[in-house]
Design a protein around this motif. Structure first.
Motif, PDB file in Angstrom:
ATOM      1  N   SER A  76       0.214   6.606  -7.346  1.00  0.00           N
ATOM      2  CA  SER A  76       0.924   6.948  -8.613  1.00  0.00           C
ATOM      3  C   SER A  76       2.341   6.193  -8.567  1.00  0.00           C
ATOM      4  CB  SER A  76       1.358   8.719  -8.265  1.00  0.00           C
ATOM      5  OG  SER A  76       2.021   8.752  -7.306  1.00  0.00           O
ATOM      6  N   LEU A  77       2.500   5.409  -7.679  1.00  0.00           N
ATOM      7  CA  LEU A  77       3.782   4.913  -7.809  1.00  0.00           C
ATOM      8  C   LEU A  77       3.803   3.633  -9.062  1.00  0.00           C
ATOM      9  CD1 LEU A  77       4.700   4.377  -4.108  1.00  0.00           C
ATOM     10  CD2 LEU A  77       5.700   5.936  -5.666  1.00  0.00           C
ATOM     11  N   PRO A  78       4.916   3.187  -9.388  1.00  0.00           N
ATOM     12  CA  PRO A  78       4.929   2.144 -10.345  1.00  0.00           C
ATOM     13  C   PRO A  78       4.591   0.653  -9.778  1.00  0.00           C
ATOM     14  CG  PRO A  78       7.104   3.352 -10.543  1.00  0.00           C
ATOM     15  CD  PRO A  78       6.319   3.785  -9.506  1.00  0.00           C
ATOM     16  N   GLY A  79       4.154  -0.217 -10.517  1.00  0.00           N
ATOM     17  CA  GLY A  79       3.680  -1.618 -10.130  1.00  0.00           C
ATOM     18  C   GLY A  79       4.776  -2.111  -9.303  1.00  0.00           C
ATOM     19  N   ASN A  80       5.806  -2.080  -9.565  1.00  0.00           N
ATOM     20  CA  ASN A  80       6.985  -2.887  -8.802  1.00  0.00           C
ATOM     21  C   ASN A  80       7.318  -2.236  -7.382  1.00  0.00           C
ATOM     22  OD1 ASN A  80       8.385  -0.780 -10.007  1.00  0.00           O
ATOM     23  ND2 ASN A  80      10.146  -1.531 -10.317  1.00  0.00           N
ATOM     24  N   ILE A  81       7.094  -0.968  -7.436  1.00  0.00           N
ATOM     25  CA  ILE A  81       7.119  -0.210  -6.098  1.00  0.00           C
ATOM     26  C   ILE A  81       6.145  -0.703  -5.298  1.00  0.00           C
ATOM     27  CG2 ILE A  81       7.527   2.042  -4.906  1.00  0.00           C
ATOM     28  CD1 ILE A  81       9.963   1.256  -6.373  1.00  0.00           C
ATOM     29  N   LYS A  82       4.655  -0.651  -5.723  1.00  0.00           N
ATOM     30  CA  LYS A  82       3.798  -0.929  -4.886  1.00  0.00           C
ATOM     31  C   LYS A  82       3.978  -2.609  -4.372  1.00  0.00           C
ATOM     32  CE  LYS A  82       0.348   1.752  -7.492  1.00  0.00           C
ATOM     33  NZ  LYS A  82      -0.745   1.804  -8.163  1.00  0.00           N
ATOM     34  N   ILE A 262      14.228   5.105  -6.405  1.00  0.00           N
ATOM     35  CA  ILE A 262      13.896   4.963  -5.021  1.00  0.00           C
ATOM     36  C   ILE A 262      13.006   6.037  -4.636  1.00  0.00           C
ATOM     37  CG2 ILE A 262      14.311   4.873  -2.490  1.00  0.00           C
ATOM     38  CD1 ILE A 262      15.053   2.185  -4.033  1.00  0.00           C
ATOM     39  N   PRO A 263      11.602   6.079  -4.461  1.00  0.00           N
ATOM     40  CA  PRO A 263      10.662   7.133  -4.159  1.00  0.00           C
ATOM     41  C   PRO A 263      10.930   7.485  -2.628  1.00  0.00           C
ATOM     42  CG  PRO A 263       9.442   5.152  -4.405  1.00  0.00           C
ATOM     43  CD  PRO A 263      10.724   4.756  -4.781  1.00  0.00           C
ATOM     44  N   VAL A 264      10.208   8.635  -2.260  1.00  0.00           N
ATOM     45  CA  VAL A 264      10.370   8.896  -0.826  1.00  0.00           C
ATOM     46  C   VAL A 264       9.505   8.181   0.004  1.00  0.00           C
ATOM     47  CG1 VAL A 264      10.914  11.481  -1.228  1.00  0.00           C
ATOM     48  CG2 VAL A 264       8.566  10.811  -1.126  1.00  0.00           C
ATOM     49  N   GLN A 265       8.720   7.450  -0.590  1.00  0.00           N
ATOM     50  CA  GLN A 265       7.627   6.500   0.263  1.00  0.00           C
ATOM     51  C   GLN A 265       8.490   5.165   0.469  1.00  0.00           C
ATOM     52  OE1 GLN A 265       6.878   7.687  -2.814  1.00  0.00           O
ATOM     53  NE2 GLN A 265       4.915   8.758  -2.846  1.00  0.00           N
ATOM     54  N   VAL A 266       9.418   5.005  -0.226  1.00  0.00           N
ATOM     55  CA  VAL A 266      10.461   3.797   0.166  1.00  0.00           C
ATOM     56  C   VAL A 266      11.497   4.400   1.133  1.00  0.00           C
ATOM     57  CG1 VAL A 266      12.091   2.204  -0.610  1.00  0.00           C
ATOM     58  CG2 VAL A 266       9.711   2.590  -1.777  1.00  0.00           C
ATOM     59  N   THR A 299      14.489  -1.708   8.191  1.00  0.00           N
ATOM     60  CA  THR A 299      13.691  -1.762   7.247  1.00  0.00           C
ATOM     61  C   THR A 299      14.413  -2.066   6.004  1.00  0.00           C
ATOM     62  OG1 THR A 299      12.032  -0.568   8.233  1.00  0.00           O
ATOM     63  CG2 THR A 299      11.526  -1.109   6.164  1.00  0.00           C
ATOM     64  N   ILE A 300      13.798  -3.168   5.144  1.00  0.00           N
ATOM     65  CA  ILE A 300      14.578  -3.623   3.916  1.00  0.00           C
ATOM     66  C   ILE A 300      14.316  -2.248   2.883  1.00  0.00           C
ATOM     67  CG2 ILE A 300      14.097  -5.009   1.870  1.00  0.00           C
ATOM     68  CD1 ILE A 300      13.748  -7.305   3.750  1.00  0.00           C
ATOM     69  N   LEU A 301      15.604  -2.136   2.287  1.00  0.00           N
ATOM     70  CA  LEU A 301      15.501  -1.157   1.165  1.00  0.00           C
ATOM     71  C   LEU A 301      16.174  -2.169  -0.029  1.00  0.00           C
ATOM     72  CD1 LEU A 301      15.906   1.945   0.530  1.00  0.00           C
ATOM     73  CD2 LEU A 301      18.446   1.570   0.401  1.00  0.00           C
ATOM     74  N   PRO A 302      15.455  -1.886  -1.298  1.00  0.00           N
ATOM     75  CA  PRO A 302      15.551  -2.534  -2.435  1.00  0.00           C
ATOM     76  C   PRO A 302      16.993  -2.646  -3.067  1.00  0.00           C
ATOM     77  CG  PRO A 302      14.290  -0.981  -2.782  1.00  0.00           C
ATOM     78  CD  PRO A 302      14.175  -0.959  -1.500  1.00  0.00           C
ATOM     79  N   ILE A 303      17.882  -1.414  -2.764  1.00  0.00           N
ATOM     80  CA  ILE A 303      19.178  -1.554  -3.194  1.00  0.00           C
ATOM     81  C   ILE A 303      19.740  -2.052  -2.189  1.00  0.00           C
ATOM     82  CG2 ILE A 303      20.852   0.049  -4.298  1.00  0.00           C
ATOM     83  CD1 ILE A 303      18.191   0.215  -5.476  1.00  0.00           C
TER      84      ILE A 303
END
Length: 380
Positions: A76-82, A262-266, A299-303
């Motif tokens: 269900s996540l957006p493509g960029n998050i995937k 930032i979803p919980v999966q990240v 682990t890398i976080l995108p922000i």
């Protein structure tokens, strides 16, 4: 008969040249084979091979982590998050442009008092040109050296990617101020850009005293930065410093429509550690290397600005606020006042969101020897 002999000689010469060419190709391939260690997951150089002074080649093939698709709610996540989850483990990318001598070499890098580290995408040529002529100009100020470097990835694909890469190569050959890696220069890769720079710094500029890290659309009063840093007590870059627009008591944005989603999966936690806004902040060389060391196990976080805060928190360090860093812009008490009056900017360190023409004008206006000011910077 003479024509036959002439044709025979030409044919023999052509065959000879072909044999020489094939022999050269074979010889080159043997040389390349000698210089490479070949492994199943990557190709690494035993010795650096340079195509020119601008390009340094190294290869790492990073495989997609297909197990990321097993994360709950992944579909269900957006493509960029995937994409981010598939490749968040990737930290090593080919370096396309390098300036290893920027700080005078690792041992002489202590001579750099303030290193300006400016995040810039390949297309932002106009911004880089203006910064080189204004606040990012390399110079001696108050007896210490200010040096400049732009950090960039790549954009687009095919011919357009080649054209943009060539643009940066031209700039680098003229100004010697660009680091570029072959990863996609996107918002979600800003943290990767920071990590790659810190790795470069540890190798090429480990003794730089202080760093300014920021975007290419800010107005920075680098003269004031030098004077502020010179007035620090008992800190010549060898102790912790990280200051800017302090942000705390906030957490990840869970709205998929937000740029900062930032979803919980990240990131599972509902709170971030204290951090400074990524538009621009000052830090010591000591702190920069601490952040790099901590990043190896986080682990890398995108922000990217939040990630810097995470690295500091793991080291037991934290950022502090500086009233003269305004990454959210200046807030004037009245709409009737001129928002670009130079008197509001003369004493600040940084303001975010300036167009190139505004940066150029403001830099020259605050340095006008005839400027007379009675106004104080607006509360921010």
């Amino acid at each position: 008969m003479r024509k036959f002999k002439a044709k025979t000689l030409l044919l023999a010469a052509a065959v000879g040249l072909l044999i020489l060419h094939l022999f050269k190709d074979f010889s080159d391939s043997k040389t390349l084979q000698h210089n490479f260690d070949v492994r199943e997951d990557q190709v690494q150089l035993r010795q650096p091979i340079t195509k020119s002074s601008s390009y340094v080649y190294s290869w790492t093939r990073c495989q997609q982590n297909t197990s990321a698709s097993n994360i709950t709610g992944f579909s269900s996540l957006p493509g960029n998050i995937k994409d981010f989850l598939y490749y968040r483990h990737c930290r090593h990318f080919p370096m396309l442009l390098d300036v290893p001598e920027k700080c005078g070499g690792a041992e002489k890098s202590a001579e750099v008092f303030l290193l300006l580290v400016i995040k810039s995408s390949p297309v932002n040529y106009d911004r880089r040109e203006v910064l080189r002529k204004t606040w990012a100009k390399e110079r001696l100020h108050n007896g210490v050296w200010i040096r400049r470097i732009f950090i960039s990835g790549t954009m687009d694909s095919g011919f357009e990617k080649e054209r943009l890469n060539k643009l940066l190569e031209y700039e680098k050959s003229e100004y010697n101020d660009i680091l570029q890696w072959d990863f996609s220069d996107t918002f979600y890769n800003l943290t990767l850009k920071q990590i790659l720079f810190l790795e470069w710094m540890e190798r090429n500029c480990p003794k730089a005293r202080f760093l300014f890290n920021g975007d290419d659309d800010v107005f920075a009063n680098t003269d004031n930065m030098v004077e502020y840093l010179q007035n620090l007590k008992d800190n010549n870059g060898n102790k912790h410093l990280f200051t800017g627009h302090l942000i705390h008591y906030v957490g990840p944005i869970r709205d998929p429509g937000s740029k900062y989603f930032i979803p919980v999966q990240v990131y599972e936690s509902d709170s971030y550690p204290p951090y400074c806004g990524g538009g621009g902040f000052l830090l010591s060389g000591y702190t920069a290397l601490v952040i790099y060391n901590m990043s190896q196990s986080i682990t890398i976080l995108p922000i990217d600005d939040v990630y810097m805060g995470m690295c500091m928190a793991k080291a037991g360090l934290g950022p502090v606020a500086h009233i003269a860093v305004r990454t959210a812009g200046l807030h004037l008490p009245s709409k009737t006042l001129d928002a670009y009056d130079p008197c509001y900017y003369r004493d600040i360190l940084l303001v975010h969101r300036f167009l190139p023409i505004q940066i150029y004008q403001m830099w020259h206006r605050i340095h006008d020897p005839n400027l007379i000011c009675t106004k104080q910077p607006a509360d921010g």
